[in-house]
Design an enzyme around this catalytic site. Sequence first.
Site, PDB file in Angstrom:
ATOM      1  N   GLU A  89       0.879  -1.167   0.000  1.00 54.79           N
ATOM      2  CA  GLU A  89       0.000   0.000   0.000  1.00 54.79           C
ATOM      3  C   GLU A  89       0.915   1.214   0.000  1.00 54.79           C
ATOM      4  O   GLU A  89       1.699   1.412   0.926  1.00 54.79           O
ATOM      5  CB  GLU A  89      -0.904   0.013   1.230  1.00 54.79           C
ATOM      6  CG  GLU A  89      -1.809   1.230   1.289  1.00 54.79           C
ATOM      7  CD  GLU A  89      -2.269   1.549   2.697  1.00 54.79           C
ATOM      8  OE1 GLU A  89      -2.300   2.752   3.044  1.00 54.79           O
ATOM      9  OE2 GLU A  89      -2.575   0.610   3.460  1.00 54.79           O
ATOM     10  N   CYS A 142      -3.745   7.355   5.809  1.00 61.81           N
ATOM     11  CA  CYS A 142      -3.491   7.069   4.391  1.00 61.81           C
ATOM     12  C   CYS A 142      -4.696   7.382   3.518  1.00 61.81           C
ATOM     13  O   CYS A 142      -4.560   7.475   2.297  1.00 61.81           O
ATOM     14  CB  CYS A 142      -3.062   5.615   4.204  1.00 61.81           C
ATOM     15  SG  CYS A 142      -4.148   4.430   5.006  1.00 61.81           S
TER      16      CYS A 142
END
Length: 535
Positions: free
Chosen positions: A245, A282
């Site tokens: 990620e 995030c």
Amino acid sequence: MAATPVWSVDPRTGKQREQVAAEATPHDVDRAVTAGHAARGALADRPARTAFLRAAADLLDASAAEVVAAADAETALGTARLTGELARTTYQLRAFADAVEDGGYLDIRIDRADPALTPPRPELRRYKVPLGVVAVYAASNFPLAFSVPGGDTASALAAGCPVVVKAHPDHPATSALCASLLRRAAEQAGLPADVVAVVHGFDAGLELIRHPLVAAAGFTGSIRGGRALYDAAAARPVPIPFHGELGSLNPVVVTPAAAAERAEEIGAGLAGSVTLGVGQFCVKPGLVLVPLGADGDRLTDALAKALGATGPGVLLDHRMRENFLAGVRERAALPGVTAPVTPGPGTGPDGEHTVGAGFLTVPARRLAAEGPAQGSAEDREDGVAHDGEDQGKDHHDYEVLLEECFGPVTVVARYADQGEVGAVLARLPGNLSATLQLSDAETAGAPGPAAELIGQVTELAGRVVVNAWPTGVAVAPAQHHGGPYPAATSHSSSVGGTAIERWLRPVAYQSVPDALLPAELREANPLGLPRRVTP
């Protein structure tokens, strides 16, 4: 040569707290991976695995005060936030224990032999087996839920894969504490402690991805760091899966009808999402498309009021603080960019250690250019920013507005019409999330841009949110936390029940006598597992 010490640092002061460990040598990494590889057989015991995951959750809960205090001292995220993160972490562990107990993750499929078919079908029995030792690279912004005891570790252990975690340098003491609890839980369940190990140091991360016994890797961090590891994983003599990620802008589109209906509510909600965790999530909204006109003005006024009332905060480390300040300066210096609330250094006696939240505005037409923006996100691993390749002077400078800036800032792009919205969205690379703020009529299916917008953002994001905010990723079976590159390097999820699939591979057995089959596939189903049978 003396070992390089690993220090725990207080981000509120920048001062070293304690020496936690030493950076791992190649020998240390080899020892951890080799020991994990040797523990695979013990971890194959599903009841023991289930007991281990539950014991880990129980030990973490029992040590909550110590774990939260350690994490707060190293991250300044606050006890309330970290208490919630620990609850999420132990929930993940128990949820994967339930998944192991149920056995559905094995995806057992049986096709009976049928010689009457053309061509004839043989007897086929298929299930999934663990890959082997998994390397996990801990995240800076989640010292628990995406670090040593986090989702990558929990899902890999649930799959039957030993784990070696490369601890993040921002929270080494928390990592060491959590590792000791997990190793104790393994021994309580009758498993070797070496099913979980932790190593420290940048070089250790590279040694880990290159180790021939490492079978897969999970990473949460920056585009720069993640891409380097991804390339290393692919360049091995035997390439391995790398589930990373990386970076995400997480665009938001506010329709004119939604702004007319509840501009102040949207502005206040956006401020809360941008400043949650001091903007270090995030899925923080980094680009917000807001209509021109009085309703859009009401929204930005509400946003300015809410951000102006937000006190200064401490970022995870001083490198990230400097990177945030440099990123804001670069963006604010562009022609046509204004700062209704200027993000920057904090004020007061602790100003040199804090930052203040704010937002920038820009006409959307300045962002609407040909071709997707491919610039890197601000580096969440080591705090180094990297711009994309030059695509022409007229538009290149504005590409930085389409890159993640890690911290409490967002960019509000004011658009004149739906064409500008589509043009900006077309320039975005992959994202973890995309959010639409719609009116009541639009959510009811009234004619308008809503359906078209859903289609546009589905192409660029792994999670589509309507009339809510993307910060706060629920741990649930249907959750997906990933997206097209560079949000992620694969199409898997790092959150939710399907995260376990990353660490498994299918094997089919054709015409194998029942007595020679694994117990999971035998005709009598002695383990009582769910299976799909084609007669």
